[in-house]
Scaffold this active site. Structure first.
Site, PDB file in Angstrom:
ATOM      1  N   HIS A  50      -2.704   0.646   5.706  1.00  0.00           N
ATOM      2  CA  HIS A  50      -1.293   1.026   5.558  1.00  0.00           C
ATOM      3  C   HIS A  50      -0.531   0.156   4.546  1.00  0.00           C
ATOM      4  CE1 HIS A  50      -0.350  -1.845   9.175  1.00  0.00           C
ATOM      5  NE2 HIS A  50      -0.211  -2.500   8.036  1.00  0.00           N
ATOM      6  N   HIS A 106       6.080  -3.739  12.165  1.00  0.00           N
ATOM      7  CA  HIS A 106       6.075  -5.080  11.566  1.00  0.00           C
ATOM      8  C   HIS A 106       7.451  -5.719  11.740  1.00  0.00           C
ATOM      9  CE1 HIS A 106       2.814  -2.863   9.587  1.00  0.00           C
ATOM     10  NE2 HIS A 106       2.246  -4.023   9.308  1.00  0.00           N
ATOM     11  N   HIS A 114      -7.471  -8.618   5.627  1.00  0.00           N
ATOM     12  CA  HIS A 114      -6.415  -9.227   4.812  1.00  0.00           C
ATOM     13  C   HIS A 114      -5.739 -10.351   5.575  1.00  0.00           C
ATOM     14  CE1 HIS A 114      -4.062  -6.163   7.022  1.00  0.00           C
ATOM     15  NE2 HIS A 114      -2.916  -6.539   6.477  1.00  0.00           N
ATOM     16  N   GLU A 163      -5.302  -6.066  12.805  1.00  0.00           N
ATOM     17  CA  GLU A 163      -4.795  -4.684  12.857  1.00  0.00           C
ATOM     18  C   GLU A 163      -5.919  -3.683  13.138  1.00  0.00           C
ATOM     19  OE1 GLU A 163      -0.949  -5.037   9.804  1.00  0.00           O
ATOM     20  OE2 GLU A 163      -2.774  -4.105   9.066  1.00  0.00           O
TER      21      GLU A 163
HETATM   22  C1  DHB Z   1       0.514  -6.279   3.119  1.00  0.00           C
HETATM   23  C2  DHB Z   1      -0.369  -5.710   4.011  1.00  0.00           C
HETATM   24  C3  DHB Z   1       0.049  -5.320   5.285  1.00  0.00           C
HETATM   25  O1  DHB Z   1      -0.770  -4.797   6.233  1.00  0.00           O
HETATM   26  C4  DHB Z   1       1.366  -5.459   5.631  1.00  0.00           C
HETATM   27  O2  DHB Z   1       1.752  -4.990   6.826  1.00  0.00           O
HETATM   28  C5  DHB Z   1       2.269  -6.061   4.748  1.00  0.00           C
HETATM   29  C6  DHB Z   1       1.834  -6.469   3.492  1.00  0.00           C
HETATM   30  C7  DHB Z   1       0.089  -6.706   1.748  1.00  0.00           C
HETATM   31  O3  DHB Z   1      -1.005  -6.323   1.299  1.00  0.00           O
HETATM   32  O4  DHB Z   1       0.843  -7.381   1.078  1.00  0.00           O
HETATM   33 FE    FE Z   2       0.301  -4.495   8.225  1.00  0.00          FE
END
Ligand code: DHB
Ligand code: FE
Length: 285
Positions: A12, A59, A193, A240
């Site tokens: 996402h 978020h 991530h 996540e």
């Molecule tokens: C990013 C990724 C995410 O899942 C999120 O919620 C906010 C930022 C990113 O890649 O910067």
């Molecule tokens: Fe996220």
């Protein structure tokens, strides 16, 4: 009765939403990301689901540290697009399905899962970016959506196992709904991530590939993976991914329903902002 025809899994990344909204999808950086969803957009158009049960995480837009529901089901007739600091994304509001959502809440809570019932909630990029990736830029989303928010932002987050078992309870609820609806269940967020601390920018392709393999072939085993493995291998925001196990737990094959699902589409791409983009479509078989 209602049926679950397919499950969809997708990252996402918020920058994907911005790229789309600002007309940058053809730029060399973004083109390969959006190309990974060409098949999916066509497929979704042909499938014409009646309802999408969309598992995602907020978020800190709908819920702040004042109130942290582990699992929250959106029962409203509609959901406004959240302002995440740059104004709301220019995308349609989400139309809900209060009757099916209420039925699912009734069934799943009586099945021993504690859901928070949410009658008013703005939806953030966790929900709108998956819709944008799968639908492009329509005037209205193709069908009603039931938002199902999971806390993966503030510890303690639910275990993969709990999510997987919850998927089974959601399936039971949907299949006992007395209208012939074609329902899809989506699991979103991930893949690897980390946005914070010394390991910010971490991506782990080997972990992600293995996660996709096991989600298809061995979701039961994958559901037993402890949190520490997600955090260590996929980064702090990689957690996540437990949401994908909710959607996978709702599929036929892991509920005494026979064959493995058909893998209609599989896509993986790095980079997209700070996140590895992963995407799967599994069809009940
Ligand atoms: C990013 C990724 C995410 O899942 C999120 O919620 C906010 C930022 C990113 O890649 O910067
Ligand atoms: Fe996220």
């Amino acid at each position: 009765m209602a049926r679950i025809s397919a499950s969809v899994y997708t990252s996402h990344v918020p920058a994907v939403g911005a790229a789309l909204d600002l007309g940058k999808t053809a730029e060399p950086y973004w083109q390969p990301v959006f190309a990974g969803y060409d098949f999916s957009k066509q497929w979704l158009k042909e499938q014409k689901p009646d309802v999408i049960f969309l598992v995602y995480n907020d978020h800190a837009n709908a819920f702040s540290l004042d109130l942290i529901p582990t699992f929250a089901i959106g029962t409203a007739a509609e959901f406004a697009v959240a302002d995440e600091g740059w104004g709301p994304r220019p995308v349609p509001k989400v139309i809900g399905h209060p009757k099916l959502a209420g039925h699912i809440a009734q069934s799943v809570i009586q099945d021993d899962f504690d859901l928070t019932i949410v009658n008013k909630m703005d939806i953030d990029h966790g929900l709108t970016v998956p819709l944008s990736l799968m639908c492009g830029q329509p005037q209205a989303w193709p069908c009603p959506v039931i938002p199902f928010a999971v806390n993966v932002v503030q510890y303690p987050a639910p275990s993969g196992r709990r999510c997987y078992m919850l998927g089974k309870a959601i399936r039971k609820a949907i299949l006992s709904y007395d209208e012939p609806l074609n329902v899809q269940i989506w699991g979103t967020g991930g893949m690897s991530h980390q946005l914070q601390g010394p390991r910010a920018g971490l991506i782990n392709k080997e972990f992600d590939t293995n996660f996709l393999d096991r989600l298809i072939a061995d979701p039961e085993g994958l559901s037993k993976m402890p949190h520490i493995d997600y955090v260590r291998e996929a980064g702090s925001e990689g957690i996540e991914l437990v949401m994908w196990l909710i959607a996978r737990g709702a599929m036929n094959d892991v509920n005494g329903g026979g064959n493995k699902p058909k893998v209609l589409h599989r896509f993986y791409h790095v980079p997209a902002s700070n996140t590895a983009v992963g995407h799967l479509i599994l069809e009940n078989n």
